[in-house]
Design a protein around this motif. Structure first.
Motif, PDB file in Angstrom:
ATOM      1  N   PRO A 121       0.796  -1.234   0.000  1.00 25.22           N
ATOM      2  CA  PRO A 121       0.000   0.000   0.000  1.00 25.22           C
ATOM      3  C   PRO A 121       0.826   1.281   0.000  1.00 25.22           C
ATOM      4  O   PRO A 121       0.277   2.363  -0.216  1.00 25.22           O
ATOM      5  CB  PRO A 121      -0.814  -0.121   1.293  1.00 25.22           C
ATOM      6  CG  PRO A 121       0.045  -0.946   2.196  1.00 25.22           C
ATOM      7  CD  PRO A 121       0.745  -1.928   1.301  1.00 25.22           C
ATOM      8  N   CYS A 122       2.136   1.185   0.252  1.00 21.55           N
ATOM      9  CA  CYS A 122       2.973   2.398   0.254  1.00 21.55           C
ATOM     10  C   CYS A 122       4.402   2.039  -0.170  1.00 21.55           C
ATOM     11  O   CYS A 122       5.333   2.146   0.636  1.00 21.55           O
ATOM     12  CB  CYS A 122       2.959   3.081   1.622  1.00 21.55           C
ATOM     13  SG  CYS A 122       3.306   1.974   3.010  1.00 21.55           S
ATOM     14  N   ALA A 144      -1.460   4.226   5.400  1.00 21.10           N
ATOM     15  CA  ALA A 144      -1.672   3.298   4.286  1.00 21.10           C
ATOM     16  C   ALA A 144      -2.393   2.028   4.732  1.00 21.10           C
ATOM     17  O   ALA A 144      -3.164   1.434   3.967  1.00 21.10           O
ATOM     18  CB  ALA A 144      -0.329   2.945   3.653  1.00 21.10           C
ATOM     19  N   LEU A 145      -2.165   1.595   5.968  1.00 21.14           N
ATOM     20  CA  LEU A 145      -2.795   0.375   6.476  1.00 21.14           C
ATOM     21  C   LEU A 145      -4.228   0.609   6.956  1.00 21.14           C
ATOM     22  O   LEU A 145      -5.004  -0.348   7.079  1.00 21.14           O
ATOM     23  CB  LEU A 145      -1.969  -0.202   7.632  1.00 21.14           C
ATOM     24  CG  LEU A 145      -0.665  -0.913   7.265  1.00 21.14           C
ATOM     25  CD1 LEU A 145       0.126  -1.243   8.524  1.00 21.14           C
ATOM     26  CD2 LEU A 145      -0.949  -2.190   6.472  1.00 21.14           C
ATOM     27  N   VAL A 151      -5.270  -1.402  13.243  1.00 23.13           N
ATOM     28  CA  VAL A 151      -3.961  -1.641  13.853  1.00 23.13           C
ATOM     29  C   VAL A 151      -3.943  -1.123  15.289  1.00 23.13           C
ATOM     30  O   VAL A 151      -4.374   0.003  15.562  1.00 23.13           O
ATOM     31  CB  VAL A 151      -2.849  -0.961  13.027  1.00 23.13           C
ATOM     32  CG1 VAL A 151      -1.488  -1.161  13.685  1.00 23.13           C
ATOM     33  CG2 VAL A 151      -2.843  -1.504  11.603  1.00 23.13           C
ATOM     34  N   HIS A 152      -3.418  -1.942  16.189  1.00 27.51           N
ATOM     35  CA  HIS A 152      -3.230  -1.537  17.587  1.00 27.51           C
ATOM     36  C   HIS A 152      -1.783  -1.142  17.867  1.00 27.51           C
ATOM     37  O   HIS A 152      -1.516  -0.184  18.577  1.00 27.51           O
ATOM     38  CB  HIS A 152      -3.630  -2.680  18.522  1.00 27.51           C
ATOM     39  CG  HIS A 152      -3.224  -2.455  19.953  1.00 27.51           C
ATOM     40  ND1 HIS A 152      -3.732  -1.420  20.714  1.00 27.51           N
ATOM     41  CD2 HIS A 152      -2.341  -3.115  20.754  1.00 27.51           C
ATOM     42  CE1 HIS A 152      -3.191  -1.459  21.927  1.00 27.51           C
ATOM     43  NE2 HIS A 152      -2.339  -2.462  21.973  1.00 27.51           N
ATOM     44  N   VAL A 182       5.006  -4.044   3.290  1.00 30.46           N
ATOM     45  CA  VAL A 182       4.471  -2.704   3.531  1.00 30.46           C
ATOM     46  C   VAL A 182       5.658  -1.759   3.621  1.00 30.46           C
ATOM     47  O   VAL A 182       6.559  -1.962   4.442  1.00 30.46           O
ATOM     48  CB  VAL A 182       3.631  -2.638   4.815  1.00 30.46           C
ATOM     49  CG1 VAL A 182       3.124  -1.213   5.046  1.00 30.46           C
ATOM     50  CG2 VAL A 182       2.459  -3.615   4.746  1.00 30.46           C
ATOM     51  N   GLY A 183       5.673  -0.731   2.774  1.00 28.03           N
ATOM     52  CA  GLY A 183       6.859   0.110   2.696  1.00 28.03           C
ATOM     53  C   GLY A 183       8.004  -0.728   2.152  1.00 28.03           C
ATOM     54  O   GLY A 183       7.848  -1.486   1.202  1.00 28.03           O
TER      55      GLY A 183
END
Length: 312
Positions: A121-122, A144-145, A151-152, A182-183
């Motif tokens: 996503p990024c 992005a997530l 997300v915690h 991710v990234g």
């Protein structure tokens, strides 16, 4: 807990920094590390495994237990570790553990949500090898997530990212449904009642210590124990009633440090010393197997905070 003696100036008691070579970053070598070789690849900024005569030297030094590498640390099983036990082997962080104890499983999450074919996503968010992202990069990743998962907590380790998902929010995720990259990092997901950090042995969670960049070492009260900056976490603060959702730039940032050496209940009010400079950057107590850290001057800013974490 007394704060006496805390100072950003080098401490006289720790002026002799000969216990470490290459004291800053992943190439640091502990004084008890007598390996006649280095496992650090300076050109590629990563570790390698011992081979040939190096491997035979390890066998002679530590016995015929299992030797395994895990990217940024090496683990050797032994029932009779050498004394004093080295914290590094050829400059690589070293875990000496009892036979039949798996040093890998405690870092693996309890879910199968990640898949490498789910789009990143990024992809534009990247950072250096074996380093942590900046606070702004973390905010980009969380943003992005956001459409994909609730997300915690996110934990950045040298080679991959661990995303801990909220529980009890009614959301369900299918296996292999979330991005495995991710990234610039491989990303795994943890979704269980037991927090992921409860599985990680020998870690201290504390407000970010001054100089707590990836791979930096801190001594605890002299040469008996040390902490390695192992990971960095960002946790979503619980919103106060009426305050609304907390922005991604306001998540709590903390250091996760791996403890090496002998930690005893007699360590009361001992200084945390940055190996590179000899600065006292905090203070810790050990009570009932719990390490409690006070960070003195967060990243050069004024401030005090404390947190306990169980040392197994």
């Amino acid at each position: 807990m007394s704060l006496s003696g805390l100072s950003s100036e080098p401490a006289d008691a720790h002026a002799d920094q000969q216990r470490w070579e290459n004291r800053e970053g992943w190439a640091a070598r502990h004084i008890s590390d007598t390996a006649p070789f280095s496992l650090w690849d300076e050109e590629n900024k990563r570790y390698r495994m011992p081979k040939g005569p190096e491997y035979e030297w390890c066998r002679e030094k530590f016995g015929d237990g299992t030797l395994s590498g895990h990217g940024w640390f090496i683990a050797i099983s032994t029932s009779s570790p050498s004394q004093p036990a080295p914290f590094t082997l050829g400059g690589m962080p070293l875990f000496l553990h009892p036979p039949h104890e798996n040093q890998w499983l405690w870092m693996m999450p309890r879910s199968n949500y990640a898949h490498p074919r789910v789009a990143n996503p990024c992809p534009e968010v990247k950072w250096e090898q074996m380093a942590f992202p900046t606070k702004d990069q973390n905010a980009e990743i969380l943003t992005a997530l956001e459409p994909l998962a609730n997300v915690h907590r996110v934990i950045y380790m040298p080679y991959w990212t661990l995303v801990e998902l909220e529980i009890g929010d009614g959301r369900e995720y299918k296996d292999f449904s979330l991005p495995g990259t991710v990234g610039g990092r491989t990303t795994l997901y943890h979704h269980a009642e037991e927090p992921f950090l409860d599985r990680m042995k020998g870690l201290v969670s504390c407000p970010r210590l001054k100089g707590a960049d990836s791979g930096n070492w801190f001594e605890i009260g002299g040469d008996e124990a040390a902490m390695l900056t192992w990971a960095e976490e960002y946790t979503k603060p619980r919103s106060v009633l009426g305050d609304g959702e907390v922005g991604v730039g306001e998540w709590e940032r903390r250091s996760l440090c791996k403890v090496f050496g002998d930690v005893s209940g007699e360590m009361r009010g001992v200084p945390i010393v940055r190996c590179k400079t000899g600065e006292v950057v905090g203070e810790c107590d050990v009570t009932g197997g719990v390490v409690e850290c006070i960070s003195f001057g967060l990243d050069g800013l004024d401030g005090l905070d404390a947190e306990g974490w169980v040392v197994m």
